[in-house]
Design an enzyme around this catalytic site. Sequence first.
Site, PDB file in Angstrom:
ATOM      1  N   SER A  40      35.654  49.170  39.221  1.00  0.00           N
ATOM      2  CA  SER A  40      36.070  48.861  37.854  1.00  0.00           C
ATOM      3  C   SER A  40      36.247  47.376  37.589  1.00  0.00           C
ATOM      4  CB  SER A  40      37.373  49.600  37.523  1.00  0.00           C
ATOM      5  OG  SER A  40      38.385  49.303  38.466  1.00  0.00           O
ATOM      6  N   ASP A 322      45.690  45.695  31.923  1.00  0.00           N
ATOM      7  CA  ASP A 322      46.312  47.007  32.081  1.00  0.00           C
ATOM      8  C   ASP A 322      47.082  47.013  33.395  1.00  0.00           C
ATOM      9  OD1 ASP A 322      44.386  47.317  34.052  1.00  0.00           O
ATOM     10  OD2 ASP A 322      43.296  48.934  33.060  1.00  0.00           O
ATOM     11  N   HIS A 325      43.824  45.961  36.229  1.00  0.00           N
ATOM     12  CA  HIS A 325      42.735  45.009  36.051  1.00  0.00           C
ATOM     13  C   HIS A 325      43.193  43.709  35.399  1.00  0.00           C
ATOM     14  CE1 HIS A 325      41.138  49.194  35.914  1.00  0.00           C
ATOM     15  NE2 HIS A 325      40.370  48.672  36.868  1.00  0.00           N
TER      16      HIS A 325
END
Length: 365
Positions: A40, A322, A325
């Site tokens: 991610s 978040d 990340h």
Amino acid sequence: MAFETKTCFALFLVLLAACYMQHCVNGQSLVPCIFIFGDSYSDSGNNNYLQTTALANYKPFGIDFPTGPTGRATNGRTKIDIIGELLGFQNFIPPFANTTGYDILKGVNYASSSAGIRYETGKKTAGTNIALGLQLQNHKITVSKIVAKLGGLPQARDHLTKCLYYVYIGSNDYALNYFQPAYYSTSKDYNPEQYAQVLINQLSVYLQDLHSDGARKLVLVGLPKIGCAPLAIYNDGNPGSCVEEQNAAALIFSQKLRFLVDEFNALRLYTKTIFVNTNAIAIENYPGFLVTDASCCPMKPNGFCYPDSVPCTNRNEYVYFDGIHPSEAVNNLFALASYDSTNYPNMTHPIDIRQLAELMITNEY
């Protein structure tokens, strides 16, 4: 002193931006293509089509990205997005799920949120993902298409050896595997030293496979302090304190990854591999980042943002967008320092990304 540091780095940004603009004006990039493998931290939309909770294709993700939400797990650009710009690419490298036609000659992004080096990583906790081994299988599909488009294997080899291969993966093998004993037995089967070596051994096999498919310029990125992510701190129940057990395990992996880089460079004369140290900058002490242990957006139990939630307005002051990340501001800082490590000599080893891109490597097999 803090003011001087900030001023110097601001000047550094201006100079790099000027260099980037020169590439754009000339319509040239330092490498013809970039192939991206990872999770991610680099995913730009591959997970949008999967049955998974590791999704970022909704607001407030992408609030500062030109086209809004895309699947990037941040408010704007990822590190590799910015590195691509610095290398002179006028468009972002597309995700494998969206590549069409001659796009593949500029590169492909295979990264998948929640994915790991190990096939099983993330699947019991987040759902479907594209593990690194499957990302390499997708790359083989791309290579076969490039062979067809360029008229043969020799032409494709000549093209591929000039490309940049960016591999940033392994965090989920800890956060969504080793430190999830309710779902995985790896922490019972291996101590941190053994587990890191298992991961490195598997990664080495994958890198050899990449090499056989033409990779000659490789960037291997070490793991960040995963125990300092807001989600890790929240789950540990000790506000304000990083989970040092997780940080220590990730550091062992990164140290072994650097050794692997040296090994690859020693054994492969016509290949250059570099290591990027994500811990070279003490981001918690860096001027301008005022919030280091909380997410900018309201955080779901899995660390991602709640859909359509309202994020903080001072996003450039947050380390994390978040619960997992980094913000675009952090991505920008690390991408710049990885691209040109003049001001951060511990950031890359043995050379930086710009120097790697400029290398002329003989097309030998």
